[in-house]
Design a protein around this motif. Structure first.
Motif, mmCIF file in Angstrom:
data_model
loop_
_atom_site.group_PDB
_atom_site.id
_atom_site.type_symbol
_atom_site.label_atom_id
_atom_site.label_comp_id
_atom_site.label_asym_id
_atom_site.label_seq_id
_atom_site.Cartn_x
_atom_site.Cartn_y
_atom_site.Cartn_z
ATOM 1 N N LEU A 173 -5.477 2.371 -38.220
ATOM 2 C CA LEU A 173 -5.231 3.557 -39.037
ATOM 3 C C LEU A 173 -4.199 4.482 -38.400
ATOM 4 N N ALA A 174 -4.206 4.578 -37.093
ATOM 5 C CA ALA A 174 -3.311 5.497 -36.400
ATOM 6 C C ALA A 174 -1.844 5.161 -36.635
ATOM 7 N N GLY A 175 -1.572 3.919 -36.987
ATOM 8 C CA GLY A 175 -0.194 3.514 -37.229
ATOM 9 C C GLY A 175 0.296 3.798 -38.633
ATOM 10 N N LEU A 176 -0.548 4.378 -39.484
ATOM 11 C CA LEU A 176 -0.200 4.639 -40.876
ATOM 12 C C LEU A 176 0.052 6.121 -41.107
ATOM 13 N N PRO A 177 0.804 6.488 -42.145
ATOM 14 C CA PRO A 177 0.999 7.901 -42.469
ATOM 15 C C PRO A 177 -0.328 8.585 -42.784
ATOM 16 N N SER A 178 -0.359 9.872 -42.597
ATOM 17 C CA SER A 178 -1.624 10.610 -42.737
ATOM 18 C C SER A 178 -2.202 10.490 -44.142
ATOM 19 N N LYS A 179 -1.363 10.546 -45.192
ATOM 20 C CA LYS A 179 -1.877 10.422 -46.559
ATOM 21 C C LYS A 179 -2.506 9.052 -46.785
ATOM 22 N N ARG A 180 -1.913 8.016 -46.204
ATOM 23 C CA ARG A 180 -2.480 6.685 -46.362
ATOM 24 C C ARG A 180 -3.791 6.576 -45.604
ATOM 25 N N ARG A 181 -3.887 7.192 -44.441
ATOM 26 C CA ARG A 181 -5.151 7.165 -43.699
ATOM 27 C C ARG A 181 -6.267 7.803 -44.516
ATOM 28 N N VAL A 182 -5.963 8.913 -45.159
ATOM 29 C CA VAL A 182 -6.961 9.598 -45.993
ATOM 30 C C VAL A 182 -7.392 8.690 -47.138
ATOM 31 N N ALA A 183 -6.432 8.027 -47.795
ATOM 32 C CA ALA A 183 -6.752 7.156 -48.925
ATOM 33 C C ALA A 183 -7.609 5.977 -48.490
ATOM 34 N N ILE A 184 -7.286 5.390 -47.350
ATOM 35 C CA ILE A 184 -8.049 4.233 -46.872
ATOM 36 C C ILE A 184 -9.474 4.645 -46.513
ATOM 37 N N ARG A 185 -9.617 5.775 -45.875
ATOM 38 C CA ARG A 185 -10.983 6.229 -45.547
ATOM 39 C C ARG A 185 -11.786 6.453 -46.834
#
Length: 338
Positions: A173-185
């Motif tokens: 997750l740390a390697g992804l943009p913040s908006k994508r991290r939120v969506a994946i969670r």
């Protein structure tokens, strides 16, 4: 250098073959090719180049009698090509291909060994009045192969894989943009809250159920697919691959609602198939969880450093961290080429 043709890959030592095939991936591994070689739609020979007793180059060569998969029919892939008998060099299934060459070869010896493989493909094609092609070849190999064949590579698509740094899903997750991290969670939380019974199974344990769901996926995308035929295909794959396939399955009310099938090979998790019972899904991002997030977790748990996803649906893959690389078709040289 000595070129020979083998009729059965089980006559080739596994360690010698896989020493060449490991960088090329699952679909050129000894076990995968052994599982494919009894396919009645083609006749296969294995071009082997030895030097001082060491296997330094190899390629399976398939004289195709009938090709059921449109994505391996050259006239459906390459503009302006008429339907003719084809010899497919290299991997015939999996959409990833390269000539197998020993990593220790000098540039001159590498080119000489590659020329032997190209000549073997051309000669066998001539003997069967076929046209030699290498399909879904990776970029660097495609340029090298096209130069040896004297032809121009033709673009076919993009291959996708997610490199996995670190050792945990949080590292991914740390390697992804913040908006994508939120969506994946959010997608993972919805899936967890859906209350599926998650099971990790051997393919032989669930091939009938998975085959039915695979057929539904194919039908949803406009393809004819018989559930019994899909089940037979998966049973045959389980037998041929010594039941090494891993199935992650979501069950609802005691029945399989979705699954993904993958293999672990050479430090990579290779996604092979997925399928769904759409009437049983609970609107909880089942596809993304079964195809991306759970396999990523599995990869980390088993020390893998990449998740291979293959072609198609590239936007969904790149949004989740996949990198892509081009794939090419290369027309082989005719026989008597050195």
């Amino acid at each position: 250098m000595i070129l020979t043709l083998a009729h059965d890959i089980t006559d080739v030592p596994i360690a010698a073959w896989d020493a060449l095939a490991a960088p090329a991936g699952l679909y050129l591994s000894h076990r995968w090719l052994a599982a494919q070689q009894h396919d009645p739609t083609a006749r296969v020979r294995y071009a082997l180049v030895h030097d001082d007793g060491l296997l330094i180059a190899a390629a399976p060569l398939y004289v195709v009698d009938t090709e059921p998969n449109a994505l391996y029919r050259v006239h459906d892939l390459v503009p302006g090509r008429e339907p003719v008998r084809t010899l497919l060099a290299g991997a015939r299934r999996g959409y990833l291909n390269a000539p197998l060459l020993h990593p220790s070869l000098t540039p001159e010896r590498r080119r000489e060994a590659l020329n032997r493989l190209v000549a073997a493909a051309g000669s066998l094609a001539d003997a069967h009045q076929a046209r030699p092609w290498w399909l879904y070849v990776t970029g660097t190999a495609a340029a090298e192969l096209a130069d040896a064949c004297g032809t121009e590579p033709v673009p076919l698509g993009q291959d996708a894989r997610i490199p996995l740094s670190g050792s945990t899903f949080d590292d991914y997750l740390a390697g992804l943009p913040s908006k994508r991290r939120v969506a994946i969670r959010r997608e993972r939380r919805a899936f967890a809250e859906a209350g599926y019974d998650l099971r990790t199974l051997r393919l032989s344990e669930c091939a009938d159920s998975a085959g039915a769901l695979l057929a539904r996926l194919q039908q949803r995308h406009g393809h004819d697919a018989d559930p019994a035929a899909m089940a037979r295909l998966l049973h045959d794959q389980a037998d041929g691959m010594a039941d090494t396939g891993v199935v992650l399955a979501a069950y609802a009310d005691g029945r399989m609602a979705g699954f993904s099938l993958f293999y672990r090979h050479a430090g990579t998790v290779w996604l092979r198939a997925t399928g769904y019972d759409y009437a049983r899904l609970r609107g909880a991002h089942e596809y993304f969880n079964l195809v991306y997030y759970l396999p990523v977790e599995h990869a980390y748990a088993h020390g893998a450093t990449a998740l291979h996803l293959g072609m198609e649906s590239l936007r969904a893959k790149t949004l989740r961290g996949a990198v892509t690389s081009p794939l090419w078709a290369v027309e082989g040289a005719r026989g008597h080429q050195e």
